[in-house]
Design a protein around this motif. Structure first.
Motif, PDB file in Angstrom:
ATOM      1  N   ALA A  86      -3.540  15.347  -9.633  1.00 44.73           N
ATOM      2  CA  ALA A  86      -3.976  14.409  -8.982  1.00 44.73           C
ATOM      3  C   ALA A  86      -5.529  13.984  -9.395  1.00 44.73           C
ATOM      4  O   ALA A  86      -6.882  15.231  -9.687  1.00 44.73           O
ATOM      5  CB  ALA A  86      -3.992  14.809  -6.811  1.00 44.73           C
ATOM      6  N   ALA A  87      -5.833  12.908  -8.812  1.00 42.86           N
ATOM      7  CA  ALA A  87      -7.750  12.983  -9.510  1.00 42.86           C
ATOM      8  C   ALA A  87      -8.850  13.228  -8.118  1.00 42.86           C
ATOM      9  O   ALA A  87      -9.302  14.238  -8.967  1.00 42.86           O
ATOM     10  CB  ALA A  87      -7.728  10.974  -9.533  1.00 42.86           C
ATOM     11  N   ASN A  88      -8.199  13.133  -6.920  1.00 45.21           N
ATOM     12  CA  ASN A  88      -9.094  14.245  -6.325  1.00 45.21           C
ATOM     13  C   ASN A  88      -9.267  16.092  -6.624  1.00 45.21           C
ATOM     14  O   ASN A  88     -10.076  16.221  -6.759  1.00 45.21           O
ATOM     15  CB  ASN A  88      -8.373  14.260  -4.849  1.00 45.21           C
ATOM     16  N   GLY A  89      -7.961  16.152  -7.304  1.00 42.87           N
ATOM     17  CA  GLY A  89      -8.216  18.033  -7.849  1.00 42.87           C
ATOM     18  C   GLY A  89      -8.780  17.977  -8.275  1.00 42.87           C
ATOM     19  O   GLY A  89      -9.373  18.499  -8.772  1.00 42.87           O
ATOM     20  N   LYS A  90      -8.321  17.341  -9.881  1.00 47.48           N
ATOM     21  CA  LYS A  90      -9.499  17.539 -10.712  1.00 47.48           C
ATOM     22  C   LYS A  90     -10.645  17.168 -11.252  1.00 47.48           C
ATOM     23  O   LYS A  90     -11.394  17.426 -11.844  1.00 47.48           O
ATOM     24  CB  LYS A  90      -8.074  16.211 -11.796  1.00 47.48           C
ATOM     25  N   ALA A  91     -11.562  16.198 -10.383  1.00 44.36           N
ATOM     26  CA  ALA A  91     -12.681  15.792 -10.367  1.00 44.36           C
ATOM     27  C   ALA A  91     -13.377  17.036  -9.641  1.00 44.36           C
ATOM     28  O   ALA A  91     -14.274  17.453 -10.568  1.00 44.36           O
ATOM     29  CB  ALA A  91     -13.247  14.436  -8.676  1.00 44.36           C
ATOM     30  N   PHE A 119       5.706  17.668 -12.120  1.00 48.56           N
ATOM     31  CA  PHE A 119       5.876  16.480 -10.744  1.00 48.56           C
ATOM     32  C   PHE A 119       6.472  15.016 -11.588  1.00 48.56           C
ATOM     33  O   PHE A 119       7.918  14.134 -10.131  1.00 48.56           O
ATOM     34  CB  PHE A 119       4.924  15.785 -10.041  1.00 48.56           C
ATOM     35  N   THR A 120       5.960  14.474 -12.016  1.00 48.65           N
ATOM     36  CA  THR A 120       6.659  13.818 -13.395  1.00 48.65           C
ATOM     37  C   THR A 120       6.749  13.604 -15.054  1.00 48.65           C
ATOM     38  O   THR A 120       5.982  14.816 -15.283  1.00 48.65           O
ATOM     39  CB  THR A 120       6.071  12.242 -12.814  1.00 48.65           C
ATOM     40  N   GLU A 121       7.394  12.852 -15.458  1.00 45.70           N
ATOM     41  CA  GLU A 121       6.766  12.817 -16.676  1.00 45.70           C
ATOM     42  C   GLU A 121       5.273  12.836 -17.645  1.00 45.70           C
ATOM     43  O   GLU A 121       5.375  12.833 -18.814  1.00 45.70           O
ATOM     44  CB  GLU A 121       8.195  11.738 -17.916  1.00 45.70           C
ATOM     45  N   ASN A 122       4.357  12.236 -17.019  1.00 47.09           N
ATOM     46  CA  ASN A 122       3.242  11.961 -16.892  1.00 47.09           C
ATOM     47  C   ASN A 122       1.971  13.274 -16.566  1.00 47.09           C
ATOM     48  O   ASN A 122       1.667  13.002 -17.314  1.00 47.09           O
ATOM     49  CB  ASN A 122       2.511  11.080 -16.677  1.00 47.09           C
ATOM     50  N   THR A 123       2.628  14.368 -15.858  1.00 43.95           N
ATOM     51  CA  THR A 123       2.307  15.127 -15.533  1.00 43.95           C
ATOM     52  C   THR A 123       1.970  16.328 -16.133  1.00 43.95           C
ATOM     53  O   THR A 123       2.324  16.253 -17.516  1.00 43.95           O
ATOM     54  CB  THR A 123       3.206  16.345 -14.311  1.00 43.95           C
ATOM     55  N   ILE A 124       0.464  16.607 -16.517  1.00 40.31           N
ATOM     56  CA  ILE A 124       0.015  17.184 -17.705  1.00 40.31           C
ATOM     57  C   ILE A 124       0.349  18.914 -17.248  1.00 40.31           C
ATOM     58  O   ILE A 124       0.008  20.078 -16.096  1.00 40.31           O
ATOM     59  CB  ILE A 124      -1.977  17.849 -17.739  1.00 40.31           C
ATOM     60  N   ARG A 177       0.654  -0.923   0.420  1.00 36.86           N
ATOM     61  CA  ARG A 177       0.025   0.425  -0.232  1.00 36.86           C
ATOM     62  C   ARG A 177       0.891   0.742   0.077  1.00 36.86           C
ATOM     63  O   ARG A 177       1.959   0.764   0.465  1.00 36.86           O
ATOM     64  CB  ARG A 177      -1.182   0.063   1.058  1.00 36.86           C
ATOM     65  N   ILE A 178       0.595   2.028  -0.317  1.00 39.06           N
ATOM     66  CA  ILE A 178       0.682   3.828  -0.542  1.00 39.06           C
ATOM     67  C   ILE A 178       0.752   4.443   0.783  1.00 39.06           C
ATOM     68  O   ILE A 178      -0.555   4.891   1.458  1.00 39.06           O
ATOM     69  CB  ILE A 178       0.804   4.093  -1.917  1.00 39.06           C
ATOM     70  N   HIS A 179       1.735   5.244   1.615  1.00 37.08           N
ATOM     71  CA  HIS A 179       1.178   5.874   2.721  1.00 37.08           C
ATOM     72  C   HIS A 179       0.615   7.197   2.551  1.00 37.08           C
ATOM     73  O   HIS A 179       2.535   7.992   2.007  1.00 37.08           O
ATOM     74  CB  HIS A 179       2.243   5.811   3.404  1.00 37.08           C
ATOM     75  N   TRP A 180      -0.326   7.615   2.766  1.00 34.64           N
ATOM     76  CA  TRP A 180      -0.848   9.187   2.387  1.00 34.64           C
ATOM     77  C   TRP A 180      -1.361   8.928   3.156  1.00 34.64           C
ATOM     78  O   TRP A 180      -2.991   9.143   3.438  1.00 34.64           O
ATOM     79  CB  TRP A 180      -1.777   9.241   0.684  1.00 34.64           C
ATOM     80  N   PRO A 181      -0.788  10.150   4.371  1.00 33.41           N
ATOM     81  CA  PRO A 181      -1.473  10.131   5.264  1.00 33.41           C
ATOM     82  C   PRO A 181      -2.271  11.353   5.547  1.00 33.41           C
ATOM     83  O   PRO A 181      -2.502  12.130   4.379  1.00 33.41           O
ATOM     84  CB  PRO A 181      -0.484  10.518   6.511  1.00 33.41           C
ATOM     85  N   ILE A 182      -3.210  11.185   6.264  1.00 30.00           N
ATOM     86  CA  ILE A 182      -4.805  12.794   6.493  1.00 30.00           C
ATOM     87  C   ILE A 182      -3.844  14.026   6.724  1.00 30.00           C
ATOM     88  O   ILE A 182      -3.212  13.950   7.027  1.00 30.00           O
ATOM     89  CB  ILE A 182      -5.556  12.737   7.503  1.00 30.00           C
ATOM     90  N   GLY A 183      -3.790  15.043   5.509  1.00 32.73           N
ATOM     91  CA  GLY A 183      -3.339  15.949   5.880  1.00 32.73           C
ATOM     92  C   GLY A 183      -2.684  17.022   4.431  1.00 32.73           C
ATOM     93  O   GLY A 183      -2.021  17.507   5.066  1.00 32.73           O
ATOM     94  N   THR A 184      -1.766  15.248   3.850  1.00 33.54           N
ATOM     95  CA  THR A 184      -1.110  15.367   2.517  1.00 33.54           C
ATOM     96  C   THR A 184      -2.071  16.714   2.035  1.00 33.54           C
ATOM     97  O   THR A 184      -3.080  16.378   1.462  1.00 33.54           O
ATOM     98  CB  THR A 184      -1.166  14.624   2.024  1.00 33.54           C
ATOM     99  N   ARG A 185      -1.051  17.549   1.363  1.00 30.08           N
ATOM    100  CA  ARG A 185      -1.415  18.017   0.344  1.00 30.08           C
ATOM    101  C   ARG A 185      -0.626  17.497  -0.732  1.00 30.08           C
ATOM    102  O   ARG A 185       0.365  17.187  -1.004  1.00 30.08           O
ATOM    103  CB  ARG A 185      -1.435  19.478   0.383  1.00 30.08           C
ATOM    104  N   ALA A 186      -1.472  18.025  -2.327  1.00 32.25           N
ATOM    105  CA  ALA A 186      -0.816  18.169  -3.564  1.00 32.25           C
ATOM    106  C   ALA A 186      -1.557  19.232  -4.639  1.00 32.25           C
ATOM    107  O   ALA A 186      -2.517  19.341  -3.863  1.00 32.25           O
ATOM    108  CB  ALA A 186      -1.441  16.595  -4.271  1.00 32.25           C
ATOM    109  N   ARG A 187      -0.891  19.255  -5.301  1.00 30.52           N
ATOM    110  CA  ARG A 187      -1.442  20.113  -6.361  1.00 30.52           C
ATOM    111  C   ARG A 187      -2.856  19.599  -7.360  1.00 30.52           C
ATOM    112  O   ARG A 187      -2.660  18.096  -7.258  1.00 30.52           O
ATOM    113  CB  ARG A 187      -0.362  20.456  -7.262  1.00 30.52           C
ATOM    114  N   ALA A 188      -3.900  20.727  -7.464  1.00 32.21           N
ATOM    115  CA  ALA A 188      -4.823  20.016  -7.819  1.00 32.21           C
ATOM    116  C   ALA A 188      -4.967  19.493  -8.820  1.00 32.21           C
ATOM    117  O   ALA A 188      -5.574  18.624  -9.304  1.00 32.21           O
ATOM    118  CB  ALA A 188      -6.563  20.752  -7.538  1.00 32.21           C
ATOM    119  N   TYR A 189      -4.667  19.950 -10.090  1.00 35.81           N
ATOM    120  CA  TYR A 189      -4.179  19.901 -11.384  1.00 35.81           C
ATOM    121  C   TYR A 189      -3.395  18.293 -11.423  1.00 35.81           C
ATOM    122  O   TYR A 189      -3.791  17.487 -12.496  1.00 35.81           O
ATOM    123  CB  TYR A 189      -3.293  20.676 -12.330  1.00 35.81           C
TER     124      TYR A 189
END
Length: 249
Positions: free
Chosen positions: A134-139, A160-165, A120-132
């Motif tokens: 992240a799936a949650n952000g893009k939704a 952030f990776t080669e796949n980032t828009i 599993r991936i550790h992704w704790p409550i409170g973690t921030r990411a650029r909305a554009y």
């Protein structure tokens, strides 16, 4: 800059880049080292931060922050309404589910139920990411009125990776596709090892208040595509939205 504002900005900086030292904080806030030290000492005295066990000269958040994050969405009953649907998604898929909200240009995880899988991936409550990126952000971005979208996009779309828009026109086409199919997909755009599928949650008049995602290591992304998981997360988000509407009547 007042001392209270400095302390709050210092708390945000530590949260974003922990563990953080005095010199780095001073550079990030463009303040003197003594001012940075005072801000850190104030936060430590009030038990918002503590010294890192691994790097004693640097600072990290304490669990006190979780007590505040637990109250996010409380006025809507958001987390209470979402929990049953989140638990059902984990039961069906075995993957983690995340509940997130927009905060400026970021998307912030406010609740999660962990995967039942060993890997599993550790992704704790409170973690921030650029909305554009992240799936949650893009939704949620896809569900916003056009006049509000710019408020949640940075001036530049960093990779952030080669796949980032990173092109605004391409992002807008992606958001239009999300509106068409009803869910967002992120596959290696934020981190190369993470994939997720998300749908937005609304309370009234279609305005997005949060989003729900199925979150997984990228190697478990379905070989036949996201359609089945997209349907599951969209149905779960709709159930939560219906529950929030009932609470508001």
């Amino acid at each position: 800059m007042g001392s209270a504002v400095t302390a709050l900005r210092a708390l945000e900086a530590v949260a974003a880049r922990q563990p953080m030292g005095v010199s780095e904080l001073a550079r990030r806030l463009d303040i003197s080292k003594p001012a940075a030290q005072r801000a850190l000492r104030t936060l430590a005295d009030e038990q918002w931060i503590q010294r890192s066990e691994q790097q004693p000269g640097r600072w990290v958040l304490t669990v006190k922050v979780l007590g505040v994050s637990d109250r996010i969405g409380q006025e809507l009953g958001l987390r209470e309404a979402a929990r049953p649907a989140m638990a059902e998604l984990v039961r069906i898929t075995g993957e983690a589910t995340h509940l997130s909200v927009l905060d400026g240009v970021d998307v912030v995880t406010i609740d999660e139920i962990e995967s039942t899988e060993v890997l599993r991936i550790h992704w704790p409550i409170g973690t921030r990411a650029r909305a554009y990126a992240a799936a949650n952000g893009k939704a949620m971005l896809a569900a916003l009125p056009e006049d509000q979208l710019a408020n949640h996009l940075p001036d530049e779309l960093d990779a952030f990776t080669e796949n980032t828009i990173t092109n605004v026109g391409e992002l807008r086409r992606e958001l239009a596709e999300i509106r068409r199919r009803g869910y967002a997909v992120q596959r290696g755009e934020l981190r190369t090892d993470v994939a997720s599928i998300a749908a937005y949650i609304c309370a009234q008049a279609g305005q997005p208040v949060a989003s729900l995602s199925i979150f997984m290591p990228i190697q478990r992304f379905p070989a036949d595509g996201p359609t089945a998981l997209g349907r599951l997360v969209t149905e779960a988000a709709a159930k939560i939205s219906a529950g929030l509407e009932l609470r508001s009547t």
